[in-house]
Design a protein around this motif. Structure first.
Motif, mmCIF file in Angstrom:
data_model
loop_
_atom_site.group_PDB
_atom_site.id
_atom_site.type_symbol
_atom_site.label_atom_id
_atom_site.label_comp_id
_atom_site.label_asym_id
_atom_site.label_seq_id
_atom_site.Cartn_x
_atom_site.Cartn_y
_atom_site.Cartn_z
ATOM 1 N N LEU A 289 9.521 8.049 -4.124
ATOM 2 C CA LEU A 289 8.710 7.808 -5.237
ATOM 3 C C LEU A 289 7.576 8.917 -5.592
ATOM 4 N N MET A 290 7.098 9.451 -4.427
ATOM 5 C CA MET A 290 5.883 10.555 -4.686
ATOM 6 C C MET A 290 6.654 11.627 -5.415
ATOM 7 N N ASN A 291 7.836 11.968 -4.935
ATOM 8 C CA ASN A 291 8.550 13.229 -5.541
ATOM 9 C C ASN A 291 8.949 13.036 -6.917
ATOM 10 N N GLU A 292 9.275 11.771 -7.155
ATOM 11 C CA GLU A 292 10.030 11.648 -8.551
ATOM 12 C C GLU A 292 8.995 11.245 -9.517
ATOM 13 N N TYR A 293 8.138 10.068 -9.370
ATOM 14 C CA TYR A 293 7.173 9.845 -10.306
ATOM 15 C C TYR A 293 5.850 10.562 -10.104
ATOM 16 N N ASP A 294 5.624 11.255 -9.034
ATOM 17 C CA ASP A 294 4.408 11.987 -8.846
ATOM 18 C C ASP A 294 3.066 11.401 -9.279
ATOM 19 N N PRO A 295 2.711 10.243 -8.837
ATOM 20 C CA PRO A 295 1.740 9.672 -9.249
ATOM 21 C C PRO A 295 0.329 10.493 -8.971
ATOM 22 N N ASP A 296 -0.500 10.341 -9.891
ATOM 23 C CA ASP A 296 -1.868 11.262 -9.619
ATOM 24 C C ASP A 296 -2.755 10.495 -8.581
ATOM 25 N N VAL A 297 -2.734 9.061 -8.813
ATOM 26 C CA VAL A 297 -3.576 8.500 -8.010
ATOM 27 C C VAL A 297 -2.964 7.224 -6.990
ATOM 28 N N SER A 298 -3.226 7.122 -5.896
ATOM 29 C CA SER A 298 -2.371 6.356 -5.030
ATOM 30 C C SER A 298 -3.390 5.318 -4.172
ATOM 31 N N TYR A 299 -3.226 4.233 -4.564
ATOM 32 C CA TYR A 299 -3.992 2.940 -3.897
ATOM 33 C C TYR A 299 -3.138 2.499 -2.558
ATOM 34 N N ASP A 300 -3.960 2.138 -1.413
ATOM 35 C CA ASP A 300 -3.477 1.482 -0.641
ATOM 36 C C ASP A 300 -4.121 0.284 -0.016
ATOM 37 N N LEU A 301 -3.876 -0.804 -0.339
ATOM 38 C CA LEU A 301 -4.694 -1.987 -0.037
ATOM 39 C C LEU A 301 -4.519 -2.883 0.945
ATOM 40 N N HIS A 302 -5.563 -2.939 1.910
ATOM 41 C CA HIS A 302 -5.547 -3.500 3.152
ATOM 42 C C HIS A 302 -6.467 -4.556 3.280
ATOM 43 N N THR A 303 -6.502 -5.171 4.737
ATOM 44 C CA THR A 303 -7.396 -6.282 5.150
ATOM 45 C C THR A 303 -7.859 -5.632 6.705
ATOM 46 N N SER A 304 -9.122 -5.801 6.897
ATOM 47 C CA SER A 304 -9.775 -5.341 7.977
ATOM 48 C C SER A 304 -9.031 -6.051 9.049
ATOM 49 N N ASP A 305 -9.255 -5.466 10.466
ATOM 50 C CA ASP A 305 -8.667 -6.150 11.642
ATOM 51 C C ASP A 305 -9.642 -6.231 12.756
ATOM 52 N N GLY A 306 -10.619 -7.155 12.618
ATOM 53 C CA GLY A 306 -11.411 -7.449 13.818
ATOM 54 C C GLY A 306 -12.969 -6.979 13.780
ATOM 55 N N GLU B 266 -8.722 -8.480 18.356
ATOM 56 C CA GLU B 266 -9.426 -9.841 17.873
ATOM 57 C C GLU B 266 -10.832 -9.874 18.478
ATOM 58 N N PRO B 267 -11.809 -10.504 17.722
ATOM 59 C CA PRO B 267 -13.017 -10.893 18.191
ATOM 60 C C PRO B 267 -13.179 -11.695 19.471
ATOM 61 N N PRO B 268 -14.198 -11.763 20.168
ATOM 62 C CA PRO B 268 -14.215 -12.686 21.273
ATOM 63 C C PRO B 268 -13.753 -14.158 20.855
ATOM 64 N N ALA B 269 -13.706 -14.828 21.908
ATOM 65 C CA ALA B 269 -13.338 -16.588 21.703
ATOM 66 C C ALA B 269 -14.587 -17.057 20.919
ATOM 67 N N ALA B 270 -14.320 -18.070 19.969
ATOM 68 C CA ALA B 270 -15.179 -18.959 19.415
ATOM 69 C C ALA B 270 -15.911 -18.195 18.262
ATOM 70 N N CYS B 271 -15.484 -16.991 17.936
ATOM 71 C CA CYS B 271 -16.041 -16.112 16.897
ATOM 72 C C CYS B 271 -17.477 -15.657 16.999
ATOM 73 N N SER B 272 -17.877 -15.586 18.399
ATOM 74 C CA SER B 272 -18.965 -15.060 18.638
ATOM 75 C C SER B 272 -19.579 -13.824 17.989
ATOM 76 N N ASN B 273 -20.929 -13.601 17.617
ATOM 77 C CA ASN B 273 -21.318 -12.604 16.870
ATOM 78 C C ASN B 273 -21.419 -11.481 18.132
ATOM 79 N N PRO B 274 -21.184 -10.110 17.341
ATOM 80 C CA PRO B 274 -21.552 -9.027 18.371
ATOM 81 C C PRO B 274 -23.082 -8.875 18.806
ATOM 82 N N PRO B 275 -23.314 -8.340 20.031
ATOM 83 C CA PRO B 275 -24.692 -8.369 20.378
ATOM 84 C C PRO B 275 -25.117 -7.165 19.610
ATOM 85 N N PRO B 276 -26.757 -7.195 19.505
ATOM 86 C CA PRO B 276 -27.318 -5.935 18.964
ATOM 87 C C PRO B 276 -27.143 -4.684 19.793
ATOM 88 N N PRO B 277 -27.232 -3.612 19.299
ATOM 89 C CA PRO B 277 -27.443 -2.417 20.049
ATOM 90 C C PRO B 277 -28.604 -2.594 21.252
#
Length: 552
Positions: free
Chosen positions: A194-211, A283-294
């Motif tokens: 697709l990149m070679n034939e259509y040669d898009p100028d702008v390409s998006y890649d849509l994700h969701t975060s993981d942890g 995955e985050p810790p059990a029970a969705c506990s929040n991360p400790p502060p630094p």
């Protein structure tokens, strides 16, 4: 004939683009029709795309590849003045070509839904000004095989869809967002075609975060490899992403920022990498506990993912094109993640539409420039910057009513934490790009891969002095994605006597894909032909000279 009939019917009912009376206004995605409990199956996506195609004269449904399990990879080509979905027709518009890709990781489904919404909105005429300057290639379900492996146990801590979602890997159990250089999957091969034939100028890649834990509804990234054309990157960091951040905040009150994870210096980030697979915090810790502060006196780092072009955004950048990666926040609700992705698309496409001429000029300038004589990175390391203010957030547990699994839900609570900027890379090792490389004609595996990427080459006989890379060490390391990653070390020098009958293919670096060719062909590259075993037949034990030669 079908399009004339459809157009006549639409015109008879109302003027084109009127959302109030168009039949498309009643067309819903699976997410919308289920009250955001479910995400689309492959058949749902294809049915939706074909329905839009049938109802709109500016939408053309087509396919651009076939998955391992035999599913056709769907694409909608959208634009005013198009006669069909062919590359020739798209290029004939002379407009900015925009590719919107989603669902490379099929548990990260918000982009898949948002891309369908975008398609419907374009067909309804809701962004008619965009069509004055842009033409769209929309591929909502890149990892179609992984999408069909629905399970309630996939990404359980993510906040929905509660009816389940697909898997990260494709049917080969490979991560397609690690395959843009080696091309082991049919999906990645279809993408580069697709990149070679259509040669898009702008390409998006849509994700969701993981942890990852933070306070943003969405994070984003441009290309991260330090060999990216500087002018292209400057537009993204100085203008494009700042516009997106301000626009989304002003219109919707939602914060967004560059992708990152909060990481203790010398350690790993809490929660790990994003939906694109950056890092492996899991995955985050059990029970969705929040991360400790630094710890007291410790400044944490806001650390991005990897620089290597096996990732979509970095690969597109090495092709002298604009790449935008987005990461909807996993613990926002499914509905809000779709909204965040759509807000990101709308804000960034507004910028692209208004600045199409500037973006096209930057690309043309990059394509005309030669990298010969330029010092480029063959590997990279994190660049330590100053400090940045990062929004950190909190989550609370929520129960999936179907299997009683604990999901995490974003709380509307944020605090600012000052962190060290670790969002960019600098060269770790470098080499001066030559005028040309010379690939032995019998290195067929390497040549086939170069051709698949679209790298220009021509048969030649060597004449005059050339350089050879003298190998000092030749090792393999961890098995990754089915490959024993190879690394060779040494130095370029005057080549020993060359067999005059040997045949080579010349790869010049004064071509549009010169930066990509460099990264593939340089022997010390951390993501090239050597690393992915494409030259193993020529690098047997005891080999002291790299088989590919160069001319300065």
């Amino acid at each position: 004939m079908r399009r004339l009939v459809v157009l006549a019917c639409v015109v008879a009912a109302t003027s084109w683009g009127s959302a109030q009376q168009s039949p498309l206004a009643e067309l819903k995605t699976t997410a919308e029709s289920s009250g955001f409990k479910s995400t689309s199956t492959y058949d749902d996506v294809v049915k939706f795309m074909k329905a839009v195609d049938e109802a709109s004269p500016i939408v053309f449904y087509t396919t651009y590849g076939t998955t391992t399990e035999g599913r056709a990879m769907p694409m909608a080509v959208v634009g005013s003045g198009l006669k069909d979905a062919s590359p020739a027709a798209v290029k004939a518009t002379r407009k900015l070509r925009v590719h919107v890709q989603a669902n490379v990781h099929a548990g990260e489904v918000e982009g898949k839904e948002s891309a369908q919404i975008l398609l419907r909105e374009l067909a309804l005429g809701q962004h008619k000004d965009w069509l004055d300057t842009m033409v769209f290639l929309i591929t909502p379900i890149y990892n179609a095989d992984g999408n069909e492996k629905f399970a309630l146990s996939n990404r359980q801590r993510q906040n929905g869809p509660t009816n389940g979602m697909g898997t990260r890997a494709n049917a080969q159990n490979l991560n397609i967002n690690r395959d843009y250089m080696k091309l082991d999957t049919p999906e990645a091969k279809a993408f580069v075609k697709l990149m070679n034939e259509y040669d898009p100028d702008v390409s998006y890649d849509l994700h969701t975060s993981d942890g990852s834990y933070h306070g943003y509804y969405l994070t984003y990234s441009p290309p991260l490899n330090p060999d990216t054309d500087p002018a292209i990157l400057k537009i993204m960091t100085d203008e494009w992403f700042p516009h997106v951040t301000k626009d989304v905040k002003a219109k919707h009150g939602w914060d967004s920022f560059y992708y990152g994870n909060a990481s203790t210096p010398g350690g790993r980030g809490f929660g790990g990498g994003g939906g694109g697979g950056r890092g492996r915090g899991g995955e985050p810790p059990a029970a969705c506990s929040n991360p400790p502060p630094p710890a007291e006196g410790v400044t944490r780092e806001w650390r991005t993912f990897e620089h290597v072009p096996r990732f979509h955004n970095n690969y597109v950048g090495l092709r002298n094109r604009f790449a935008l990666l987005s990461e909807a926040y996993a613990y926002a609700t499914f509905e809000d993640r779709i909204k965040a992705t759509s807000y990101f698309l709308n804000a960034s496409l507004d910028f692209a539409g208004k600045n199409a001429a500037k973006l096209k000029k930057a690309i043309a300038d990059a394509d005309r420039a030669s990298v010969a004589g330029t010092v480029l990175a063959t590997a990279a390391k994190f660049k330590t910057g100053g400090t940045v203010d990062i929004l950190m957030g909190e989550v609370e547990p929520e129960t999936n009513p179907l299997n009683q699994a604990v999901m995490c839900r974003r709380k509307d609570v944020t605090r600012v934490e000052k962190m060290t900027d670790m969002m960019w890379f600098e060269p770790a090792t470098t080499e001066t790009a030559p005028a040309a490389y010379y690939v032995p004609a019998d290195a067929t595996k390497a040549i086939d891969l170069l051709k698949a990427h679209g790298v220009q080459m021509k048969a030649t006989a060597l004449a005059g002095p050339v350089d050879a890379f003298i190998i000092r060490s030749n090792t393999t390391s961890q098995n990754f994605e089915g490959h024993a990653m190879r690394k060779i070390e040494g130095a370029w020098g005057a080549a020993p006597k060359i067999n005059g009958d040997a045949r080579y293919l010349e790869v010049r670096t004064d071509q549009p894909l010169g930066r990509l060719a460099f990264y593939l062909l340089e022997p010390a590259s951390d993501d090239g032909l050597v690393a992915w075993n494409d030259l193993d037949d020529q690098l047997r034990d005891g080999t002291t000279v790299y088989p590919i030669l160069r001319r300065k």
